[in-house]
Design a protein around this motif. Structure first.
Motif, PDB file in Angstrom:
ATOM      1  N   LYS A 180      -0.378   1.959  -9.963  1.00 32.71           N
ATOM      2  CA  LYS A 180      -1.109   2.424  -8.791  1.00 32.71           C
ATOM      3  C   LYS A 180      -1.905   1.310  -8.120  1.00 32.71           C
ATOM      4  O   LYS A 180      -1.901   1.178  -6.895  1.00 32.71           O
ATOM      5  N   LYS A 181      -2.614   0.501  -8.898  1.00 33.84           N
ATOM      6  CA  LYS A 181      -3.430  -0.577  -8.328  1.00 33.84           C
ATOM      7  C   LYS A 181      -2.574  -1.580  -7.572  1.00 33.84           C
ATOM      8  O   LYS A 181      -2.943  -2.056  -6.493  1.00 33.84           O
ATOM      9  N   PHE A 182      -1.412  -1.898  -8.140  1.00 38.27           N
ATOM     10  CA  PHE A 182      -0.503  -2.828  -7.468  1.00 38.27           C
ATOM     11  C   PHE A 182       0.016  -2.212  -6.173  1.00 38.27           C
ATOM     12  O   PHE A 182       0.114  -2.887  -5.142  1.00 38.27           O
ATOM     13  N   ARG A 183       0.342  -0.910  -6.222  1.00 34.23           N
ATOM     14  CA  ARG A 183       0.847  -0.225  -5.032  1.00 34.23           C
ATOM     15  C   ARG A 183      -0.199  -0.207  -3.924  1.00 34.23           C
ATOM     16  O   ARG A 183       0.115  -0.445  -2.750  1.00 34.23           O
ATOM     17  N   THR A 184      -1.448   0.045  -4.288  1.00 28.45           N
ATOM     18  CA  THR A 184      -2.525   0.071  -3.299  1.00 28.45           C
ATOM     19  C   THR A 184      -2.709  -1.297  -2.654  1.00 28.45           C
ATOM     20  O   THR A 184      -2.815  -1.414  -1.421  1.00 28.45           O
ATOM     21  N   ALA A 185      -2.734  -2.349  -3.486  1.00 23.25           N
ATOM     22  CA  ALA A 185      -2.892  -3.709  -2.957  1.00 23.25           C
ATOM     23  C   ALA A 185      -1.686  -4.113  -2.107  1.00 23.25           C
ATOM     24  O   ALA A 185      -1.834  -4.747  -1.056  1.00 23.25           O
ATOM     25  N   PHE A 186      -0.488  -3.720  -2.539  1.00 22.55           N
ATOM     26  CA  PHE A 186       0.731  -4.058  -1.807  1.00 22.55           C
ATOM     27  C   PHE A 186       0.722  -3.414  -0.417  1.00 22.55           C
ATOM     28  O   PHE A 186       1.028  -4.070   0.591  1.00 22.55           O
ATOM     29  N   LEU A 187       0.355  -2.130  -0.366  1.00 23.45           N
ATOM     30  CA  LEU A 187       0.298  -1.427   0.923  1.00 23.45           C
ATOM     31  C   LEU A 187      -0.783  -2.004   1.828  1.00 23.45           C
ATOM     32  O   LEU A 187      -0.608  -2.095   3.049  1.00 23.45           O
ATOM     33  N   GLN A 188      -1.893  -2.409   1.234  1.00 23.13           N
ATOM     34  CA  GLN A 188      -2.972  -3.000   2.017  1.00 23.13           C
ATOM     35  C   GLN A 188      -2.525  -4.321   2.647  1.00 23.13           C
ATOM     36  O   GLN A 188      -2.776  -4.574   3.834  1.00 23.13           O
ATOM     37  N   ILE A 189      -1.855  -5.164   1.863  1.00 22.06           N
ATOM     38  CA  ILE A 189      -1.347  -6.434   2.391  1.00 22.06           C
ATOM     39  C   ILE A 189      -0.287  -6.192   3.453  1.00 22.06           C
ATOM     40  O   ILE A 189      -0.254  -6.847   4.502  1.00 22.06           O
ATOM     41  N   TRP A 190       0.612  -5.219   3.195  1.00 25.41           N
ATOM     42  CA  TRP A 190       1.685  -4.909   4.148  1.00 25.41           C
ATOM     43  C   TRP A 190       1.110  -4.445   5.487  1.00 25.41           C
ATOM     44  O   TRP A 190       1.520  -4.889   6.550  1.00 25.41           O
ATOM     45  N   ASN A 191       0.138  -3.519   5.427  1.00 27.94           N
ATOM     46  CA  ASN A 191      -0.451  -2.996   6.661  1.00 27.94           C
ATOM     47  C   ASN A 191      -1.231  -4.065   7.424  1.00 27.94           C
ATOM     48  O   ASN A 191      -1.215  -4.099   8.651  1.00 27.94           O
ATOM     49  N   TYR A 193      -0.901  -7.558   7.258  1.00 25.05           N
ATOM     50  CA  TYR A 193      -0.197  -8.753   7.718  1.00 25.05           C
ATOM     51  C   TYR A 193       1.139  -8.478   8.402  1.00 25.05           C
ATOM     52  O   TYR A 193       1.650  -9.320   9.136  1.00 25.05           O
ATOM     53  N   PHE A 194       1.727  -7.304   8.151  1.00 21.43           N
ATOM     54  CA  PHE A 194       3.032  -7.014   8.736  1.00 21.43           C
ATOM     55  C   PHE A 194       2.983  -5.906   9.787  1.00 21.43           C
ATOM     56  O   PHE A 194       3.770  -5.896  10.717  1.00 21.43           O
ATOM     57  N   CYS A 195       2.055  -4.974   9.610  1.00 20.76           N
ATOM     58  CA  CYS A 195       1.932  -3.875  10.581  1.00 20.76           C
ATOM     59  C   CYS A 195       0.730  -4.053  11.491  1.00 20.76           C
ATOM     60  O   CYS A 195       0.448  -3.188  12.324  1.00 20.76           O
ATOM     61  N   CYS A 196      -0.005  -5.160  11.308  1.00 20.19           N
ATOM     62  CA  CYS A 196      -1.176  -5.486  12.141  1.00 20.19           C
ATOM     63  C   CYS A 196      -2.213  -4.377  12.128  1.00 20.19           C
ATOM     64  O   CYS A 196      -2.862  -4.093  13.138  1.00 20.19           O
ATOM     65  N   LYS A 197      -2.344  -3.717  10.986  1.00 19.85           N
ATOM     66  CA  LYS A 197      -3.370  -2.688  10.833  1.00 19.85           C
ATOM     67  C   LYS A 197      -4.510  -3.268  10.016  1.00 19.85           C
ATOM     68  O   LYS A 197      -4.295  -3.836   8.961  1.00 19.85           O
ATOM     69  N   THR A 198      -5.705  -3.120  10.500  1.00 20.80           N
ATOM     70  CA  THR A 198      -6.864  -3.652   9.795  1.00 20.80           C
ATOM     71  C   THR A 198      -7.612  -2.533   9.095  1.00 20.80           C
ATOM     72  O   THR A 198      -7.473  -1.352   9.436  1.00 20.80           O
TER      73      THR A 198
END
Length: 211
Positions: A180-191, A193-198
């Motif tokens: 879960k922790k990895f998934r949360t961090a992965f989604l945060q980085i994806w949003n 740097y890749f989806c331009c969501k802050t």
């Protein structure tokens, strides 16, 4: 004892050592363990005076002795077997703890070891995928070295090479789905740097000084 043993400094040193060893092992053919001298001797025996040209193919350039004896038998197979034994011991210890009779007031140990078992299964899955991805290519290399007359279909070689490259993409996916922790961090980085969501909280904090 994990936090006292695995400090950030020790973790950084371990990671650096892994990268340094990987570079040395991977660059060994460039230090001389390759087929260059063998190809030159073959050309001299054939009495050819043509310009020496190297055919740019992996098995032509890289020595199978290096791939099998050094790469596989030293740096892949022993660590793989060692990790397998370690995981078997880890699962055995966790199972013993989970099978112990605990009182109704001691739910925390059950919860703790259940969580540890889930993490151990995730890491074991990573180990299994590594073996599944890399062993076919090493088996083909062993066949090439020990049975020169045996011909393996090119499609098998291509599939084996594809699996080794695909293994690099498997681990983040496994971690993201299983931890879960990895998934949360992965989604945060994806949003970010890749989806331009802050992060909304970060935006709110940044807006306060202007108000």
């Amino acid at each position: 004892r994990y936090k006292s043993v695995v400090t950030p400094r020790r973790a950084a040193v371990a990671i650096a050592c892994c990268w340094i060893i990987s570079f040395l092992v991977g660059l060994t053919p460039m230090f001389g363990w390759n087929n260059l001298d063998k190809m030159r001797r073959t050309q001299e025996l054939n009495g050819s005076h043509a310009e020496f040209v190297i055919k740019c193919q992996f098995e032509t350039v890289i020595s199978m002795e290096y791939m099998v004896y050094f790469n596989f038998f030293v740096w892949v197979l022993p660590p793989l077997l060692l990790m397998l034994l370690i995981y078997l011991e880890v699962f055995n210890l966790i199972r013993k703890q989970l099978n112990k009779k605990v009182s109704s007031s001691s739910a925390d140990p059950q919860k703790y070891y259940g969580k540890e078992l889930k993490i151990a299964k995730s890491l074991a899955l990573v180990l299994f995928l590594f073996a599944l991805s890399w062993l076919p290519l090493h088996v083909l290399n062993c066949i090439t070295l020990f049975c020169p007359s045996c011909e393996t279909p090119h499609i098998l070689t291509y599939v084996a090479i594809f699996l080794t490259h695909g293994n690099s993409a498997m681990n983040p996916i496994v971690y993201a789905f299983r931890i879960k922790k990895f998934r949360t961090a992965f989604l945060q980085i994806w949003n970010q740097y890749f989806c331009c969501k802050t992060n909304k909280n970060a935006n709110g904090a940044a807006a306060e000084p202007g108000n």
